[in-house]
Design a protein around this motif. Sequence first.
Motif, PDB file in Angstrom:
ATOM      1  N   THR A   1       1.023  -1.513   0.043  1.00  0.00           N
ATOM      2  CA  THR A   1      -0.123   0.339   0.100  1.00  0.00           C
ATOM      3  C   THR A   1       0.818   1.281  -0.020  1.00  0.00           C
ATOM      4  N   ALA A   2       0.254   2.242  -1.023  1.00  0.00           N
ATOM      5  CA  ALA A   2       1.577   3.258  -1.259  1.00  0.00           C
ATOM      6  C   ALA A   2       1.184   4.780  -0.090  1.00  0.00           C
ATOM      7  N   VAL A   3       1.678   5.294   0.568  1.00  0.00           N
ATOM      8  CA  VAL A   3       1.319   6.125   2.203  1.00  0.00           C
ATOM      9  C   VAL A   3       1.241   7.734   1.028  1.00  0.00           C
TER      10      VAL A   3
ATOM     11  N   ARG B   1       5.166   3.608   3.337  1.00  0.00           N
ATOM     12  CA  ARG B   1       5.676   2.630   1.634  1.00  0.00           C
ATOM     13  C   ARG B   1       5.907   3.607   1.065  1.00  0.00           C
ATOM     14  N   ILE B   2       6.468   4.403   0.071  1.00  0.00           N
ATOM     15  CA  ILE B   2       6.500   5.298  -1.068  1.00  0.00           C
ATOM     16  C   ILE B   2       6.455   4.686  -2.258  1.00  0.00           C
TER      17      ILE B   2
ATOM     18  N   PRO C   1      11.634   2.393  -0.121  1.00  0.00           N
ATOM     19  CA  PRO C   1      11.421   3.479   1.279  1.00  0.00           C
ATOM     20  C   PRO C   1      10.310   3.670   2.235  1.00  0.00           C
ATOM     21  N   LEU C   2      10.740   3.504   3.262  1.00  0.00           N
ATOM     22  CA  LEU C   2      10.433   3.230   4.957  1.00  0.00           C
ATOM     23  C   LEU C   2      10.137   4.887   5.409  1.00  0.00           C
TER      24      LEU C   2
ATOM     25  N   VAL D   1      10.679  11.449   8.841  1.00  0.00           N
ATOM     26  CA  VAL D   1      12.024  10.667   8.180  1.00  0.00           C
ATOM     27  C   VAL D   1      11.456   9.916   7.061  1.00  0.00           C
ATOM     28  N   ILE D   2      12.301  10.046   6.165  1.00  0.00           N
ATOM     29  CA  ILE D   2      12.269   8.507   5.361  1.00  0.00           C
ATOM     30  C   ILE D   2      13.958   7.767   5.288  1.00  0.00           C
TER      31      ILE D   2
END
Length: 608
Positions: free
Chosen positions: A419-421, A438-439, A452-453, A466-467
Amino acid sequence: MPSRSSTRLAALTVAAVCSAASTIALTSPAHADAVRIHDIQGSTRISPYAGKTVTDVAGIVTGVRAYGQSKGFWIQDQSADDNPATSEGIFVFTSSIPKVAVSDSVLVSGTISEYVPGGTSSGNQSITEITRPTVTVVSTGNALPAATKIDAKSVPAAYAPAGDTTANGSVNGLPLRPSAYALDRYESLEGMNVQVSDTRVVGATDPHTELWVTVKPWENRNRRGGTVYGSYTSQNTGRLQIQSLGKVADFPAANVGDTLTGATSGPLDYSQFGGYTLVANEIGTLKSGGLERETTRKQSRSELAVATYNVENLDPSDSSFEEHAAAIVNNLQSPDIVSLEEIQDNNGVTNDGTVAADQTMRKLIDAIAAAGGPTYDWRSIDPVNNEDGGQPGGNIRNVFLFNPERVSFTDRAGGDATTAVGVTKVHGKARLTASPGRIDPADTAWEDSRKPLVGEFVFRGKTVFVIGNHFASKGGDQSLHAQYQPPTRSSETQRHAQATAVNAFVKDILAKQRNADVITLGDINDFEFSGTTKILESDGALWSAIKSLPKSERYTYDYQGNSQVLDQILISPSIRYSCDFAYDSVHINAEFNDQISDHDPQVLRFRP
C-alpha cells in the motif's frame, strides 16, 4: 554496493576467476616461429597474434600461481625492445599446477588468447595469455629481470583515453600511450615484473586477501590516509591492487593509512575485482598508521540526533550484534533515531517464506541495552517475500530504531508492503496517511529493490518526517578500469527513477507544509555529486548534508581504494537554512580490515 563475496568462488583467495574466460580470437589461426613476447603483446591491448599458435617463446619465469582456477606462470623476455608500449611479460595459463619454478629459463609454445575476466559482457579489459602450452625448461637458477618501478613520476595524471566511438567506446584498438594515460601505462607493463616501494594503504585488507595502495602519496589524500573519489574525473590514478603469491596467512592485515615499507614486487596482473594488480612474490613490511575508529559527539538535550547505518545483512545467526551495539552506543553516542539498512528476516538466507524480522531486531535492541545504551523501540514493514532484492531468502528491509525516552513515533494504521503512503493536510500541517508507510511500492522503480520506509516522529513537540532508503546497487556498471571509456553506469537508470519518486514525495509534504522538517537518509548507493543526488535535491526539496563537510571528509565507503560517498542524509530547507545542524561521517568500518560492516554510519544533529 554488491559484496565481492557474492560473485567470487569460495575457494579462491586471490586472483581472477578463469573458468568464466572469454576469448578474442582471429577466425584463421596462423603460425609464428620464435616470436618474442613484445611481438605478442603488441602496442594495443589486443595481441596481433590473438588466435594464432606460437612456437618457442623465450622467457624467464617470474611468478608461479599454483592455486585457484587461474593456475599458470608468468614469463618475461630479458631482451627488451625499444618500444615503451610493448610489454615484455606474459601469463601462461596451464589450468593445472605448473611444473616450473621462478628463475627457470623456458621455451613456451601454445595458442595466444585474450582472456576477459568476468566475460565479455562485463566490459573488462582482457589479459593476453599463452594457452594450451607446451613448456621446455632450458635452465634453472637464472637471474630475474629487474623489476620495473611504478611510482608517482611514472604514472600519468590522466586516467584513460576516450574510447573509439566507432567501437562503442572501447579503447582496445587504440595505440597505447603509456606516458599519457595511467591505464595505458599499466597495460604496457602487463605480465611484467614490477615493483612499488613504501606505498600507503588506501584500501584495507579484505576477506579475499587483497589490499589497495597508492603510488601517489598526495593524490586526493584525506587526513586519515585514504584517497578520496570526488568526481567522475578523479579516478585516482595512483591506486594499485596488491595480492600475493605467498601463503594467505602471511598476507598483512592492513588498515587505511598503514604503509607497506620497502619493496613489494611481482608480476602485474589484471583482475575483474579491481583491474591492474601486483601479484607479489615479495611484499613490503607493514607499518601501522595508527588509525583509530571515530566517535561522534553526544547530542545536546535540545538536539535531535538522526543516524543512518547499513548493518550488512544482519540476521539472528550473526556474531556481530555486540559489536554493532557497541558502535551505536559508543561511537554514535546513542542517536535518537537510527535508520537501519540490510536488516534480514528471522532466519536470514533460509529461503522458506519467512519475512518477519522481530527476532533480528530484538537481538539488536537487547545487545544495545546490554552495552549501556537506551532500550530502543522500532518500526518497519515486512516486505513481500523475495521482492526487495538482496540475498534470496534474506528479505532485507529498512528499519527505524528510536529511543522512546527522547522521541515518540506517531503510529497510524494502514501501512503494509503493497500500500502506498500518502500525504494529507490537517490543521495546516502535513500528515502521513499511514505511519510507518512505504512510498509507492508498486512503482517499477522499486522492482527487486527496497521500498522507502516513511514515518512521523515527534521531538519536543515538533513533528519530523523521516524517509529511510536503500536504493538499487551499482551491480552491472562497467568498472573504472573497463575497456570502455568512459564506462557506462547502467544501474543509474533505476536509482534515478527511485530518486524521482522520493523527491516527488518530499515535494508533496512541503506543498502541504512549507516549513516541514523532512529527513531522507540511507544507503543511496550513489555519490554526493551524482545524477541520483541531483534528482533527490531537485527544485530545492532536499540537500545532501554531507556536502557541509570539507571535500576531503566526504566518504562513507571504500571501494577499490577510492574513499567515496554511498550513504547520505538529505535535509529539507527548514533544516538546511536554519544554520543549526551538524553532520558527521563516523569512520568506524570502511577503512578497517576487521570491519563489521562495509559502510560507515552517518549522524545528523539539529534543533527542530
